[in-house]
Design an enzyme around this catalytic site. Structure first.
Site, mmCIF file in Angstrom:
data_model
loop_
_atom_site.group_PDB
_atom_site.id
_atom_site.type_symbol
_atom_site.label_atom_id
_atom_site.label_comp_id
_atom_site.label_asym_id
_atom_site.label_seq_id
_atom_site.Cartn_x
_atom_site.Cartn_y
_atom_site.Cartn_z
ATOM 1 N N SER A 110 56.806 -34.541 60.896
ATOM 2 C CA SER A 110 56.624 -36.134 61.794
ATOM 3 C C SER A 110 57.114 -36.570 61.149
ATOM 4 O O SER A 110 59.096 -37.046 61.095
ATOM 5 C CB SER A 110 55.051 -36.532 61.423
ATOM 6 O OG SER A 110 54.184 -36.776 62.301
ATOM 7 N N ASP A 233 53.069 -31.491 72.366
ATOM 8 C CA ASP A 233 53.030 -33.325 71.326
ATOM 9 C C ASP A 233 52.317 -34.238 71.750
ATOM 10 O O ASP A 233 52.478 -34.422 73.037
ATOM 11 C CB ASP A 233 53.992 -33.367 70.723
ATOM 12 C CG ASP A 233 53.827 -33.867 69.725
ATOM 13 O OD1 ASP A 233 52.703 -34.489 69.464
ATOM 14 O OD2 ASP A 233 54.545 -34.188 68.512
ATOM 15 N N HIS A 288 51.177 -30.933 67.953
ATOM 16 C CA HIS A 288 51.520 -32.214 67.328
ATOM 17 C C HIS A 288 51.363 -31.196 65.801
ATOM 18 O O HIS A 288 50.299 -31.480 65.213
ATOM 19 C CB HIS A 288 51.119 -34.148 67.604
ATOM 20 C CG HIS A 288 52.346 -34.276 66.278
ATOM 21 N ND1 HIS A 288 53.458 -34.571 66.422
ATOM 22 C CD2 HIS A 288 51.891 -34.397 64.946
ATOM 23 C CE1 HIS A 288 53.903 -35.241 65.213
ATOM 24 N NE2 HIS A 288 53.089 -35.682 64.577
#
Ligand SMILES: *[C@@H]1O[C@H](CO)[C@@H](O)[C@H](O)[C@H]1NC(C)=O
Ligand SMILES: *[C@@H]1O[C@H](CO)[C@@H](O)[C@H](O)[C@H]1NC(C)=O
Ligand SMILES: *[C@@H]1O[C@H](CO)[C@@H](O)[C@H](O)[C@H]1NC(C)=O
Ligand SMILES: *[C@@H]1O[C@H](CO)[C@@H](O)[C@H](O)[C@H]1NC(C)=O
Ligand SMILES: *[C@@H]1O[C@H](CO)[C@@H](O)[C@H](O)[C@H]1NC(C)=O
Length: 324
Positions: A110, A233, A288
């Site tokens: 991320s 995501d 995610h």
């Protein structure tokens, strides 16, 4: 007679006979965690353990901004990214093992992905050979929706920064604001506010008039830059940011990196890297950061494995030739 060799000579023998480190030793691996996580977290270390399982002997370094895990976690929300990356640069360049490594591999989760890219562009000592990012925001975020569903601390900070994204205080203290990107939906161009005030992303993506050529040179020096996007995501918006794509939030239309000016004019070396086969766009299932052990192991074996022992191979070939 050699029976009475001095003891000191005997002690030297093992080091003289020691075989030099074989070329197949895996490079150290840097792992930079995401928002709300910390360098000592069990989940992160199980990823590191997988990396060692795939490439035995790998030295794994978990990037941190503070030795105290709670403070390291706070630093994922709070801090000036210019200073944070400079600190990581110093830590890595002075680390007893990393600083003498011929190179390192790097894995960013991320926001940790774009920060590792920042490290490559700005410092890169030791140099990163292969960079892999998962669910990162290379083209920024268009919405603040980056917190986990129950991460109230994160949500509180986001509330704060929504109010005044481009203020100096917010840009030097709240981390996600520094990779927020505002785009004029009509023109597709970044807004003036963003270009003038973004403390991290506009700089690291060389979006301003004055380009830093070191950034492009360093990024183009990678062997591989592999970017994974999570198929479902809904946290990092837009998810295609993980591939440096631009997404029109209104229409959902995606402009691929290769059709964007940052690539065509090669502001940060991505075109050069792509032309030598070093840029890879990948997808992985799930939301995610829903990491899958199989996918990770595949990444470790494909991108972080040491090269085959070329010297032995040559020796064997020579042997065969001699036998002919
Ligand atoms: C470009 O980036 C390098 C590495 O961070 C830095 O040393 C240099 O001062 C920068 N150059 C300009 C013109 O900002
Ligand atoms: C962030 O840190 C740098 C380096 O200390 C400083 O120059 C800058 O003013 C700070 N804040 C912003 C918004 O750039
Ligand atoms: C977006 O760009 C168009 C065309 O230049 C301009 O008319 C409009 O005011 C801009 N919108 C915003 C929100 O800045
Ligand atoms: C984004 O989508 C909207 C709605 O379809 C459209 O009006 C606008 O022109 C698009 N912007 C760009 C830059 O393509
Ligand atoms: C780039 O744009 C052209 C023309 O709009 C399109 O045909 C092509 O598929 C796009 N390339 C990528 C990689 O998306």
């Amino acid at each position: 007679m050699l029976y009475f060799l001095p003891l000191s000579t005997l002690l030297l023998l093992p080091s003289i006979l020691a075989i030099p480190t074989p070329p197949s030793e895996p490079l150290p691996l840097l792992i930079w965690h995401g928002l709300g996580d910390n360098y000592a977290a069990d989940g992160l270390h199980s990823v590191g353990d997988l990396a060692v399982e795939a490439n035995p002997g790998t030295f794994v370094y978990y990037i941190r901004l503070d030795e105290n895990p709670d403070s390291d976690k706070s630093a994922t929300f709070l801090g000036n990214l210019t200073e944070q990356i400079a600190q990581v640069c110093e830590d890595l360049a002075s680390h007893p093992i990393l600083s003498i490594a011929p190179g390192v591999n790097a894995l960013g989760f991320s926001q940790g992905g774009q920060f590792l890219r920042g490290y490559v562009e700005r410092c890169n000592i030791p140099p990163v050979k292969n960079l892999v990012t998962f669910g990162s925001q290379h083209n920024g975020i268009a919405k603040y929706q980056i917190c986990g569903a129950t991460d109230w601390l994160c949500k509180a900070y986001i509330g704060l920064l929504k109010a005044n994204t481009w203020g100096h205080w917010v840009q030097s203290h709240l981390v996600p604001a520094q990779y927020f990107k505002a785009t004029n939906e009509t023109t597709g161009e970044p807004t003036k506010d963003y270009l003038e005030n973004s403390n991290f992303l506009a700089d690291i993506n060389n979006e301003r008039e004055l380009k830093n050529t070191t950034y492009a040179k360093n990024l183009a020096s990678l062997n591989k830059f592999v970017m994974y996007v999570f198929e479902d995501d809904t946290t990092a918006i837009p998810k295609e940011s993980g591939w440096f794509a631009y997404t029109n939030i209104t229409s959902g239309e995606v402009t691929h990196l290769r059709n964007r000016t940052i690539y065509k004019e090669d502001w940060i070396g991505l075109k050069q890297l792509d032309e030598k086969g070093g840029l890879e766009f990948k997808t992985t299932e799930g939301g995610h950061m829903q990491l899958d052990d199989e996918v990770l192991t595949d990444v470790f074996k494909t991108y972080f494995s040491p090269p085959e022992e070329v010297s032995n191979q040559l020796a064997n070939n020579e042997q065969e030739l001699l036998e002919l």
